[in-house]
Design an enzyme around this catalytic site. Sequence first.
Site, PDB file in Angstrom:
ATOM      1  N   SER A 128      44.383  31.120   8.630  1.00 36.75           N
ATOM      2  CA  SER A 128      44.703  30.329   9.823  1.00 36.75           C
ATOM      3  C   SER A 128      43.510  30.128  10.746  1.00 36.75           C
ATOM      4  CB  SER A 128      45.849  30.990  10.594  1.00 36.75           C
ATOM      5  OG  SER A 128      47.011  31.061   9.799  1.00 36.75           O
ATOM      6  N   HIS A 189      43.202  32.602  15.678  1.00 40.10           N
ATOM      7  CA  HIS A 189      43.363  31.152  15.796  1.00 40.10           C
ATOM      8  C   HIS A 189      42.427  30.585  16.864  1.00 40.10           C
ATOM      9  CE1 HIS A 189      47.781  31.761  14.291  1.00 40.10           C
ATOM     10  NE2 HIS A 189      46.869  32.078  13.397  1.00 40.10           N
TER      11      HIS A 189
END
Length: 269
Positions: A128, A189
Amino acid sequence: QYRYNSIRPQLHNILTPIVKKIILISVGVFILQFVAQIFTKGIDPVSSILAINPAWIKKGAVWQFITYIFTHGSFIHLFFNMFVLFMFGMELERLWGKHEFLKYYLLTGGIAGLCSFILMPAVTVGASGAIYGLLIAYGMTFPNRLIYIYFLIPIKAKYLAILFGIIELLPALQGLIRGYSGNIAHFAHLGGLAAGFVYLKLKNRNERNRQFKQRVVELDDFINKKHTNDDIDPILDKIMKNGIDSLTKEEKKRLIDAGHYFRHFNHRI
């Protein structure tokens, strides 16, 4: 035979080389994780070695900042990461080239893992961080390209990147205050987003500097060559008086060379 040959290149080019390799490796590692858990009664030895494990990293397992990108916690986790890689990664790879794309993917993913380890150390899996790096890259490269959320809601790529940044920032701050962020690595992230933004800004600035220096060199070259073209005027005077047939081979060549240079320079301006 004709139809087969005309379709085959299209099928071959569905996936770009690096995107295809990342997907294959990620799927392969996920299958290995699944199989390993069957034989070890739920323990995942693959993630212990490849995922970010703070205890291992403190002992020197720095490779985990890269290898964790290829591990995933569930099929849904794997599917969505690879789907976004498919959506955004291929166009960026075609634009940048496979070497630059791979470097960017690993760099943003690695910095994302480092941010997660420093700010909220925990076992971390998933691509991610690198995927968020691709998201910011797509938003900066194609800012006005429309992306359809859930295939229905249109939003420009630049606003989508900002939106995802805000969505990740709030729970990340809450987790930092509480000392626990749940099962989602929000700082990974955000780290991927920030790393991609800074990298592309620096890259674009360096490219602008390179282009500026090149223009300075070309201008200097033009000025210098202009002074060496003083011998063109006598040739032109000779043509006006006696016609072009009066020129020698050397004079014709000198005239042609000067014409090519000025035409090339004016085109670049």
